[in-house]
Design a protein around this motif. Sequence first.
Motif, PDB file in Angstrom:
ATOM      1  N   LEU A  72     -19.652  -1.142  40.741  1.00  0.00           N
ATOM      2  CA  LEU A  72     -19.509  -0.633  39.377  1.00  0.00           C
ATOM      3  C   LEU A  72     -19.861   0.850  39.294  1.00  0.00           C
ATOM      4  O   LEU A  72     -19.191   1.619  38.594  1.00  0.00           O
ATOM      5  CB  LEU A  72     -20.399  -1.443  38.430  1.00  0.00           C
ATOM      6  N   SER A  73     -20.898   1.246  40.015  1.00  0.00           N
ATOM      7  CA  SER A  73     -21.277   2.656  40.040  1.00  0.00           C
ATOM      8  C   SER A  73     -20.192   3.492  40.709  1.00  0.00           C
ATOM      9  O   SER A  73     -19.850   4.585  40.233  1.00  0.00           O
ATOM     10  CB  SER A  73     -22.615   2.816  40.770  1.00  0.00           C
ATOM     11  N   ALA A  74     -19.644   2.983  41.788  1.00  0.00           N
ATOM     12  CA  ALA A  74     -18.587   3.712  42.498  1.00  0.00           C
ATOM     13  C   ALA A  74     -17.378   3.932  41.607  1.00  0.00           C
ATOM     14  O   ALA A  74     -16.722   4.986  41.677  1.00  0.00           O
ATOM     15  CB  ALA A  74     -18.186   2.949  43.753  1.00  0.00           C
ATOM     16  N   ALA A  75     -17.065   2.975  40.757  1.00  0.00           N
ATOM     17  CA  ALA A  75     -15.916   3.121  39.866  1.00  0.00           C
ATOM     18  C   ALA A  75     -16.097   4.307  38.920  1.00  0.00           C
ATOM     19  O   ALA A  75     -15.121   4.983  38.575  1.00  0.00           O
ATOM     20  CB  ALA A  75     -15.707   1.832  39.073  1.00  0.00           C
ATOM     21  N   VAL A  76     -17.337   4.571  38.525  1.00  0.00           N
ATOM     22  CA  VAL A  76     -17.601   5.720  37.659  1.00  0.00           C
ATOM     23  C   VAL A  76     -17.375   7.015  38.427  1.00  0.00           C
ATOM     24  O   VAL A  76     -16.720   7.945  37.937  1.00  0.00           O
ATOM     25  CB  VAL A  76     -19.030   5.661  37.098  1.00  0.00           C
ATOM     26  N   TYR A  77     -17.916   7.096  39.642  1.00  0.00           N
ATOM     27  CA  TYR A  77     -17.702   8.295  40.461  1.00  0.00           C
ATOM     28  C   TYR A  77     -16.222   8.517  40.755  1.00  0.00           C
ATOM     29  O   TYR A  77     -15.750   9.659  40.797  1.00  0.00           O
ATOM     30  CB  TYR A  77     -18.479   8.183  41.775  1.00  0.00           C
ATOM     31  N   GLU A  78     -15.502   7.426  40.936  1.00  0.00           N
ATOM     32  CA  GLU A  78     -14.065   7.525  41.220  1.00  0.00           C
ATOM     33  C   GLU A  78     -13.329   8.171  40.045  1.00  0.00           C
ATOM     34  O   GLU A  78     -12.433   9.008  40.240  1.00  0.00           O
ATOM     35  CB  GLU A  78     -13.498   6.127  41.493  1.00  0.00           C
TER      36      GLU A  78
END
Length: 245
Positions: free
Chosen positions: A215-221
């Motif tokens: 979920l955190s990675a999706a924000v950075y993406e």
Amino acid sequence: MGELSAIETVRAADKVIHDVGAKWMLDQETWEHGKRNGFDNPFAHYFAGRCGVLGDVDADVVYAALGWFAPGVVRAMWEEGVAIAGPKEAARRYALACADWGRAHVPDDPRLCELAERVVDAAEASGLPLFAGWRAHPLPEDGPARLTHVLHVLRELRGGLHLVGTTAVGLAPLEAVLAVNPPERAQFLGWQGEFPDCGHLRPRWEEAEEITDRLSAAVYERALSPAERAEFADLVVKTGKAVLG
């Protein structure tokens, strides 16, 4: 300049952001700041200040937003804290403590602040009330104070996502604590009595951690390009070294 995938950015930056936030919230200077602003009990300052962005709510709502802490401790400290200042004012005073601590301890880094604010803006706040509350709180204007505040908001983002993850895998807050920590950690968070052995739940906790990372990675993406993610992670690490040693 190098590049990072979104998940590599999570692994490079998120723990540092967590630790910087823990540093300012637990620092004696922050407790003394609270005392100067009417909070003789640093824990009443912590609960009312950190959670004041939720508004005038019952302690059960605060417990639901925080996770991890024992509900009885949340109620006692929340009610003591908001009786001193009220939730909105408690949050304002807590934000001032964050800003003053940042001015004293965090190096000015306009580029990191810019990138971090883009990450904050890109996040979906559904199910993340503390993050949403702090994102809506006014930002300081000056550099180190603003950066410290934004890093605090990012810490609330990760914390909220992890609570989503542990809930998704069926872990109650106490189970999530005991799955990977000794009983002393649960006691620090206000839990009492005989603690069950939750070591067998560690695989579920690890699954929750994977959900959190995803979920955190999706924000950075959404927020940053691969090159910007590498730059962001590098700047976070540099700030972490300056603040944490």
